[in-house]
Design a protein around this motif. Structure first.
Motif, short mmCIF file in Angstrom:
data_model
loop_
_atom_site.label_atom_id
_atom_site.label_comp_id
_atom_site.label_asym_id
_atom_site.label_seq_id
_atom_site.Cartn_x
_atom_site.Cartn_y
_atom_site.Cartn_z
N SER A 85 18.05 -14.80 17.15
CA SER A 85 18.46 -15.13 15.79
C SER A 85 19.42 -14.08 15.25
O SER A 85 19.68 -13.05 15.89
N GLU A 86 19.90 -14.34 14.05
CA GLU A 86 20.87 -13.47 13.39
C GLU A 86 20.32 -12.07 13.13
O GLU A 86 21.09 -11.12 12.98
N TRP A 87 18.99 -11.92 13.08
CA TRP A 87 18.40 -10.63 12.74
C TRP A 87 18.69 -9.55 13.79
O TRP A 87 18.52 -8.36 13.50
N ALA A 88 19.14 -9.92 14.96
CA ALA A 88 19.47 -8.92 15.98
C ALA A 88 20.81 -8.24 15.70
O ALA A 88 21.13 -7.23 16.34
N PHE A 89 21.58 -8.77 14.73
CA PHE A 89 22.94 -8.30 14.52
C PHE A 89 23.08 -7.60 13.17
O PHE A 89 22.59 -8.08 12.16
N PHE A 90 23.79 -6.49 13.20
CA PHE A 90 23.90 -5.62 12.03
C PHE A 90 24.83 -6.24 10.99
O PHE A 90 25.76 -6.98 11.32
N PRO A 91 24.64 -5.91 9.71
CA PRO A 91 25.26 -6.70 8.64
C PRO A 91 26.65 -6.30 8.19
O PRO A 91 27.33 -7.10 7.54
N ALA A 92 27.11 -5.08 8.46
CA ALA A 92 28.33 -4.59 7.81
C ALA A 92 29.54 -5.48 8.08
O ALA A 92 30.25 -5.89 7.14
N TYR A 93 29.81 -5.79 9.34
CA TYR A 93 31.00 -6.58 9.65
C TYR A 93 30.92 -8.02 9.13
O TYR A 93 31.85 -8.47 8.43
N PRO A 94 29.86 -8.78 9.41
CA PRO A 94 29.86 -10.17 8.92
C PRO A 94 29.85 -10.27 7.40
O PRO A 94 30.44 -11.21 6.84
N VAL A 99 11.01 -5.33 6.62
CA VAL A 99 10.68 -5.57 5.20
C VAL A 99 11.06 -6.99 4.80
O VAL A 99 10.29 -7.70 4.13
N ALA A 100 12.25 -7.45 5.21
CA ALA A 100 12.73 -8.77 4.80
C ALA A 100 11.88 -9.89 5.37
O ALA A 100 11.64 -10.90 4.71
N THR A 101 11.44 -9.72 6.61
CA THR A 101 10.67 -10.78 7.26
C THR A 101 9.17 -10.65 7.06
O THR A 101 8.42 -11.59 7.34
N GLY A 102 8.73 -9.47 6.59
CA GLY A 102 7.31 -9.22 6.46
C GLY A 102 6.62 -8.91 7.78
O GLY A 102 5.39 -8.87 7.86
N ILE A 103 7.39 -8.66 8.83
CA ILE A 103 6.85 -8.34 10.15
C ILE A 103 7.42 -6.98 10.57
O ILE A 103 8.63 -6.87 10.84
N PRO A 104 6.61 -5.93 10.59
CA PRO A 104 7.13 -4.58 10.80
C PRO A 104 7.98 -4.42 12.06
O PRO A 104 8.98 -3.71 12.04
N ASP A 105 7.61 -5.06 13.15
CA ASP A 105 8.36 -4.90 14.39
C ASP A 105 9.26 -6.10 14.68
O ASP A 105 9.57 -6.40 15.84
N ALA A 106 9.70 -6.79 13.63
CA ALA A 106 10.50 -8.01 13.81
C ALA A 106 11.79 -7.72 14.58
O ALA A 106 12.20 -8.50 15.45
N TYR A 107 12.46 -6.60 14.29
CA TYR A 107 13.72 -6.30 14.97
C TYR A 107 13.50 -6.14 16.47
O TYR A 107 14.26 -6.68 17.28
N THR A 108 12.44 -5.43 16.85
CA THR A 108 12.13 -5.26 18.27
C THR A 108 11.79 -6.60 18.92
O THR A 108 12.20 -6.88 20.05
N GLU A 109 11.06 -7.43 18.19
CA GLU A 109 10.73 -8.75 18.72
C GLU A 109 11.97 -9.58 18.99
O GLU A 109 12.10 -10.23 20.03
N VAL A 110 12.89 -9.58 18.03
CA VAL A 110 14.11 -10.38 18.20
C VAL A 110 14.95 -9.83 19.35
O VAL A 110 15.49 -10.59 20.15
N GLN A 111 15.04 -8.51 19.47
CA GLN A 111 15.81 -7.94 20.56
C GLN A 111 15.22 -8.32 21.91
O GLN A 111 15.96 -8.56 22.88
N SER A 112 13.90 -8.41 22.00
CA SER A 112 13.26 -8.76 23.26
C SER A 112 13.56 -10.20 23.67
O SER A 112 13.41 -10.56 24.84
N ALA A 113 14.00 -11.02 22.71
CA ALA A 113 14.35 -12.41 23.04
C ALA A 113 15.57 -12.49 23.94
O ALA A 113 15.79 -13.50 24.61
N TRP A 114 16.39 -11.44 23.96
CA TRP A 114 17.55 -11.40 24.85
C TRP A 114 17.23 -10.74 26.19
O TRP A 114 18.09 -10.63 27.05
N ARG A 115 16.00 -10.28 26.36
CA ARG A 115 15.63 -9.56 27.57
C ARG A 115 14.58 -10.35 28.35
O ARG A 115 13.92 -11.22 27.81
#
Length: 412
Positions: free
Chosen positions: A109-118, A272-288
């Motif tokens: 999902s989009e949460w794997a990608f950092f916000p500054a550029y988009p 914080v946004a998703t309410g899941i503390p390790d959400a970023y790590t979870e999303v990154q693992s979807a590509w692995r």
């Protein structure tokens, strides 16, 4: 006959001398320009080449879920690979709740990608009314131009004007450099990194904090920059001791903290946004294929490429050579910060990256390597040969990695 041959040789010599003289005059006019103009001219020339390569390769792009067959340049530059994720963020923001697959695991999902550029592109699309295909690659192109100007100034600051031009040329001719004009984050990340390194070298720590925060909102490379700050602080303390002012001590401490914050801010924000503390790590693992494992993926990849014994041996030898090179006399002449960045980023990649075809793009931020080559090569002819080889590899990179061969392909 002899007279005729003598005449032909003399004419050839005169033509060669005339070309050499014309080239010398052009070089003198070029070097007489302000530094920023030199950087922009080099950038423009290499961007025209990359655009021509992209247009040529686009003729062979098959129809896919992302593009029609033989797409136009704007579509080829804005709608392939991860550019589609940045487009989703620019046009619709980040999804809530956290997207999950049928088995309950976090989906890509989009949460794997950092916000500054988009988000910057989104702002410019709103202001100008332009489409994603126009605004996104144009923004990347202009950010890359700014990065070239700052990078030249950084290189000149640590190595002098001649080495700065050569180093910048090698950066712009790197195999993955066409991505600087595609709808990716590399141009913004390169600008933020060059700005951060320049302000650190010039001891403008407040501006460096801003640059590092921008870097942390662009790519996951702010944490290794904290090591560069630490190396800078230690080097300055060893050189100046207690003469370092109290203000600068606190400024360096604040910069070190800011680098750590910048490196962790986005994963925390996702939690914080998703309410899941390790959400970023979870999303990154979807590509692995599994969880993040330190170093092991590098050993596995080297074994696949070169064999079970030779691969790891070559990997260790390459890493040892990199350390030796970045701690040698040529690297020390640049000061501690740029070589430290090379080693810090490489150490970070060993920890977090599953190396494969995307490695070429990640290594684009190893810009001090280009300067090191320029410092050690020195000859303009040799630098030109390096640049030509890089441009040839750009053709390979665009045709092999950026062009998508459906239904699946190796990512750039």
């Amino acid at each position: 006959m002899i007279v005729l041959l003598d005449g032909l040789l003399s004419a050839r010599q005169r033509a060669g001398s005339a070309l050499h003289a014309a080239g010398a005059r052009a070089w003198l006019r070029f070097t007489a320009l302000p530094g920023w103009a030199q950087a922009l001219l080099l950038y423009a020339a290499t961007r025209v080449f990359a655009a021509a390569v992209t247009v040529s390769v686009a003729r062979f792009q098959e129809q896919s879920v992302w593009t029609p067959a033989s797409p136009s340049y704007p579509i080829m530059a804005a709608d392939l690979w991860d550019a589609t994720w940045y487009r989703k963020i620019a046009e619709g923001g980040y999804p809530l709740p956290l997207p999950r697959s049928a088995d309950g695991a976090a989906a890509q999902s989009e949460w794997a990608f950092f916000p500054a550029y988009p988000l910057l592109v989104r702002l410019l699309m709103t202001v100008t009314g332009g489409s994603w295909e126009v605004v996104a690659p144009t923004t990347a192109l202009l950010l890359g131009a700014a990065a070239a100007v700052v990078l030249r100034r950084l290189f000149a600051r640590v190595a002098g004007e001649q080495a700065a031009l050569a180093g910048l040329l090698l950066v712009l001719c790197a195999p993955a450099a066409p991505v600087l004009q595609y709808a990716y984050t590399e141009s913004l990340a390169l600008l933020a990194l060059a700005w951060a390194l320049l302000t650190l070298v010039e001891r403008r720590y407040g501006w460096c904090v801003l640059a590092v925060l921008l870097l942390g909102a662009t790519r996951a490379v702010a944490l290794p920059f904290a090591l560069v700050v630490l190396v800078h602080a230690v080097a300055r303390w060893r050189a100046e001791g207690r003469s370092v002012t109290l203000r600068d001590r606190f400024a360096l401490l604040g910069l070190l903290v800011a680098s750590g914050v910048a490196g962790l801010a986005w994963p925390v924000a996702v939690g914080v946004a998703t309410g899941i503390p390790d959400a970023y790590t979870e999303v990154q693992s979807a590509w692995r294929s599994g969880q993040v494992v330190w170093v092991v993926p590098w050993l596995r990849a080297s074994s696949q490429l070169f064999g079970d014994v030779a691969g790891p041996v070559l990997l260790v030898a390459a890493l040892a050579a990199l350390v030796w090179w970045c701690t040698g006399p040529a690297a020390r002449s640049l000061g501690p910060e740029l070589p430290a960045w090379v080693l810090a980023q490489q150490a970070y990649l060993l920890v977090v990256l599953d190396p494969w075809t995307s490695l070429f793009r990640y290594l684009l931020l190893q810009v001090p390597v280009a300067l090191l080559i320029a410092v050690q090569v020195r000859s303009r002819a040799a630098v030109g040969a390096w640049a030509v080889a890089g441009l040839a590899l750009q053709v390979v990179w665009v045709a092999w990695l950026w062009r998508f061969s459906p239904p699946s392909d190796w990512p750039p």
